[in-house]
Scaffold this motif. Structure first.
Motif, short mmCIF file in Angstrom:
data_model
loop_
_atom_site.label_atom_id
_atom_site.label_comp_id
_atom_site.label_asym_id
_atom_site.label_seq_id
_atom_site.Cartn_x
_atom_site.Cartn_y
_atom_site.Cartn_z
N PRO A 94 0.83 -1.21 0.00
CA PRO A 94 0.00 0.00 0.00
C PRO A 94 0.86 1.26 0.00
N SER A 95 2.13 1.12 0.42
CA SER A 95 2.99 2.30 0.45
C SER A 95 3.49 2.69 -0.95
N PHE A 96 3.15 1.87 -1.97
CA PHE A 96 3.60 2.10 -3.35
C PHE A 96 3.18 3.49 -3.85
N PHE A 97 1.89 3.78 -3.75
CA PHE A 97 1.38 5.08 -4.23
C PHE A 97 1.89 6.22 -3.35
N LEU A 98 1.98 5.94 -2.04
CA LEU A 98 2.49 6.98 -1.12
C LEU A 98 3.92 7.34 -1.50
N MET A 99 4.73 6.28 -1.81
CA MET A 99 6.12 6.51 -2.18
C MET A 99 6.20 7.36 -3.45
N TYR A 100 5.44 6.97 -4.47
CA TYR A 100 5.49 7.72 -5.73
C TYR A 100 5.02 9.15 -5.55
N MET A 101 4.00 9.35 -4.68
CA MET A 101 3.51 10.71 -4.47
C MET A 101 4.59 11.56 -3.83
N SER A 102 5.27 11.00 -2.81
CA SER A 102 6.37 11.74 -2.17
C SER A 102 7.49 11.99 -3.18
N TYR A 103 7.74 11.00 -4.04
CA TYR A 103 8.81 11.13 -5.05
C TYR A 103 8.50 12.27 -6.01
N PHE A 104 7.26 12.30 -6.52
CA PHE A 104 6.92 13.34 -7.51
C PHE A 104 6.92 14.73 -6.87
N THR A 105 6.44 14.81 -5.62
CA THR A 105 6.49 16.12 -4.96
C THR A 105 7.94 16.55 -4.75
N THR A 106 8.79 15.59 -4.33
CA THR A 106 10.22 15.91 -4.15
C THR A 106 10.80 16.45 -5.46
N LEU A 107 10.51 15.75 -6.56
CA LEU A 107 11.00 16.20 -7.87
C LEU A 107 10.52 17.61 -8.16
N TYR A 108 9.22 17.85 -7.90
CA TYR A 108 8.63 19.15 -8.20
C TYR A 108 9.32 20.25 -7.39
N LEU A 109 9.57 19.96 -6.11
CA LEU A 109 10.21 20.96 -5.25
C LEU A 109 11.66 21.20 -5.68
N ILE A 110 12.36 20.12 -6.07
CA ILE A 110 13.73 20.29 -6.60
C ILE A 110 13.65 21.15 -7.87
N GLY A 111 12.64 20.85 -8.71
CA GLY A 111 12.43 21.62 -9.94
C GLY A 111 12.26 23.10 -9.66
N ASN A 112 11.54 23.43 -8.59
CA ASN A 112 11.35 24.84 -8.22
C ASN A 112 12.68 25.53 -7.96
N ARG A 113 13.57 24.81 -7.26
CA ARG A 113 14.86 25.40 -6.90
C ARG A 113 15.80 25.46 -8.10
N TYR A 114 15.60 24.53 -9.01
CA TYR A 114 16.49 24.36 -10.15
C TYR A 114 16.14 25.36 -11.27
N GLU A 115 14.92 25.91 -11.18
CA GLU A 115 14.36 26.72 -12.25
C GLU A 115 15.26 27.89 -12.69
N HIS A 116 15.87 28.53 -11.70
CA HIS A 116 16.67 29.72 -12.05
C HIS A 116 17.98 29.36 -12.75
N LYS A 117 18.35 28.08 -12.71
CA LYS A 117 19.62 27.67 -13.33
C LYS A 117 19.47 27.42 -14.83
N VAL A 118 18.24 27.21 -15.28
CA VAL A 118 18.04 26.88 -16.69
C VAL A 118 17.16 27.93 -17.37
N ASP A 119 17.21 27.95 -18.70
CA ASP A 119 16.48 29.01 -19.37
C ASP A 119 15.15 28.56 -19.99
N SER A 120 14.81 27.26 -19.84
CA SER A 120 13.49 26.86 -20.33
C SER A 120 12.98 25.68 -19.53
N LEU A 121 11.66 25.49 -19.60
CA LEU A 121 11.03 24.43 -18.81
C LEU A 121 11.49 23.05 -19.27
#
Lengths: 424, 195
Positions: free
Chosen positions: A224-251
């Motif tokens: 049952p932790s499968f979906f929970l894990m993926y949800m935490s993973y995707f949010t982690t990626l999204y938050l890293i993406g927020n911080r990484y945004e200023h380093k790159v010039d396009s999405l």
């Protein structure tokens, strides 16, 4: 930046000495950076020759005695090894030669192994073949500074993980993580050197795609932790993406954000159906409570929470974007389902609606058309999904789609108008 | 990293790459030169097999093995197939074990799968399991050949299989659980030598 140096000298903006040193600087820079088109062709050329050799060899050679065949099997490997040695000796500074010869040697390793298998009619299992190949190829990434081999290795180890992890009898591909760890230091040096380059963002796409696939092979049993894990993973990626945004010039150069966003939305759309919540039961936890999936979920949840705390401390406004903390709401709804599954399901639908509305609102507020349209798309996806399980007549469905279509036009029109007014 | 270190490191890597290849050859040569030869009777292969390519897919006469109990219960698993030479000269399966045999040399490693075989349905009674059967995936079921001659060879093999006076079999060298297919023969003549 294009500057006409002659014009600047004539008008007295720069002296002749300065102009000479500027032009020297750019000439030097041009010399040291390899020609990108040539580089791509060198890699492609080596790859084609490599595949060609594998095909010619695959043609087979029945009339030779075994000893001759065995000796021939070494040819591709030894030949390319000699080329690489020569490149390191004489052309050590030429990226073109290094990439090309690295790719050729990468192919030759596979070719020679295939040849030996054919001589001895060994069927062998594909995963261990790929594994040996990749292990032998990883040093080339470091020794020849080869991004192309890195890309092939990521694809190779992902295919290994997929075959071990998904094919019956399923096993956990532990070695995938070990080999991934072996290429990460090189990745880090690339990140330090050229995080905004096209090749780095391509490799980052591959890496994140690979990890996204491999995470599902952590446990052989569904937990049952499968979906929970993926949800935490995707949010982690999204938050890293927020911080990484200023380093790159396009999405497109920010796969963390794109995959984080898409993954979150897809998972939420899946769990917005009742079948997901109906099949969950507390008993499933018994066997899988101590699984690697659960461990990874806890790890990623801690990581996401840390990133979220940092995000909030830097910008309080980030609370208006629910994608920053979807994992947390999902966890609450997940716990709630043990009391009332229907509440959780409704909760997911409200969450998706909230995400869509917040995107549309932010798109409008920040005059960002892509954000607004993506928000509308999420809304459309949510509505289409609900058409599957709610009995609504076709007329009403039709009207809803017409209204959505109109809202696309109106919203875009309003934003463009507002943007033009703002700019003028 | 300076050039000298780089060259030394690469030489080391190249040596390892070569060593892996040599190990593959060494293992095979050891089985072929010092192993025991067994003949495995072949079964006709569906000529429409879409995966036919540069190799001939072999189906063996003994593709399954009856047993009273089953040690394998989750899909395909690695096991050891114990064999002996029968009176007709062909290999016969004695048993299938999960532990590596220590008392005999005559076995090979293969992937096996256990099927429960149900008896005839009797009136008013639930269907009972009559026995089990291991399905064997032989580790030597591909014979690599020249893509030009493979079609002719396959036709010959099929013709020989239809003819009850001819025998078609694969010769396999076996040692310490390792096996290497060395030839496919029709009445003692390797198919590569048939013109």
């Amino acid at each position: 930046m294009k500057i006409n140096l002659q014009e600047l000298i004539e008008n007295g903006v720069v002296s002749e000495d300065v102009a000479t040193s500027i032009s020297n600087y750019y000439n030097q820079k041009k010399k040291s950076s390899p020609n990108r088109v040539l580089l791509i062709f060198a890699v492609l050329g080596a790859l084609l020759i490599g595949i060609g050799v594998i095909l010619i060899i695959g043609h087979n050679w029945d009339n030779f005695p075994r000893i001759v065949k065995t000796t021939f099997s070494f040819l591709p490997l030894i030949l390319t090894q000699v080329i690489v040695f020569y490149v390191l000796l004489k052309k050590g500074n030429n990226q073109l030669w290094k990439e090309g010869s690295a790719v050729a040697l990468f192919c030759a390793i596979g070719a020679s192994m295939t040849l030996v298998s054919q001589v001895y009619h060994i069927v062998g299992d594909l995963p261990s073949y790929i594994l040996t190949w990749m292990v032998l190829a990883i040093p080339l990434i470091y020794l020849l500074d080869s991004k192309a081999v890195l890309a092939f290795v990521i694809i190779g180890i992902t295919s290994y993980a997929q075959q071990i992890g998904f094919n019956y009898p399923r096993e956990v591909p532990h070695l995938y993580w070990l080999l991934l760890a072996a290429v990460l230091p090189y990745f880090y040096t690339l990140y330090k050197k050229e995080s905004n380059s096209n090749s780095f963002s391509f490799l980052l796409w591959l890496l994140i795609g690979s990890v996204t696939i491999a995470l599902s092979t952590l446990s052989t049993k569904y937990s049952p932790s499968f979906f929970l894990m993926y949800m935490s993973y995707f949010t982690t990626l999204y938050l890293i993406g927020n911080r990484y945004e200023h380093k790159v010039d396009s999405l497109i150069k920010n796969p963390c954000k794109v995959i984080g966003f898409l993954g979150t939305i897809i998972l939420l759309l899946i769990t917005s159906f009742d079948f997901y919540w109906n099949e969950l039961s507390a008993s499933e936890w018994r066997d899988t409570l101590l699984s690697a999936t659960t461990g990874m979920w806890i790890l990623l949840t801690v990581l996401a929470s840390y990133l979220l705390a940092k995000e909030f401390s830097q910008d309080e406004k980030s609370i208006v974007n629910p994608l920053n903390y979807t994992y947390f709401i999902f966890l609450l709804l997940f716990l709630l389902q043990y009391l009332s599954p229907i509440t959780s399901q409704v909760g997911i639908n409200i969450l998706l609606l909230f995400i869509a509305v917040s995107m549309i609102w932010r798109g409008h507020d920040q005059l960002q058309l892509h954000l607004l349209n993506l928000g509308l798309l999420v809304l459309v996806a949510l509505i289409i999904c609900r058409f599957f399980d709610v009995q609504i007549s076709f007329v009403i469905r039709g009207i809803i789609f017409v209204l959505l279509g109109i809202s696309f036009f109106v919203a875009n029109y309003l934003i463009i108008k507002k943007k033009n007014a703002y700019e003028s | 990293m300076n050039r000298k270190t780089l060259l030394i490191l690469f030489s080391l890597v190249a040596a390892i790459q070569l060593a892996v290849l040599i190990k593959m050859i060494w293992d095979s040569e050891r089985v072929i030169t010092t192993g025991t030869a067994y003949l495995f009777e072949l079964q006709p292969v569906d000529p429409n097999d879409p995966f036919r390519g540069k190799y001939m897919t072999l189906r063996f006469e003994q593709s399954d093995f009856k047993t009273d109990t089953c040690q394998v219960n989750t899909g395909y698993q690695d096991a050891f197939v114990l064999i002996k030479k029968g009176n007709d000269g062909f290999a016969k399966i004695l048993s299938i074990e999960l532990q590596q045999p220590t008392t005999t040399q005559d076995y090979f490693k293969a992937s096996v799968y256990c099927n429960a075989i149900y008896g005839k349905q009797q009136k008013d009674k639930p269907n009972q399991i009559s026995h089990y059967s291991y399905v064997i995936e032989y580790p030597f079921e591909r014979y690599f050949m020249n893509e030009k001659t493979i079609a002719i060879a396959e036709e010959r093999v099929r013709a020989a299989m239809r003819d009850s006076t001819q025998q078609v079999y694969g010769e396999v060298m076996i040692k310490d659980g390792q096996s290497r297919l060395t030839s496919v023969q029709i009445d003692g003549v390797p198919i590569d030598e048939l013109k």
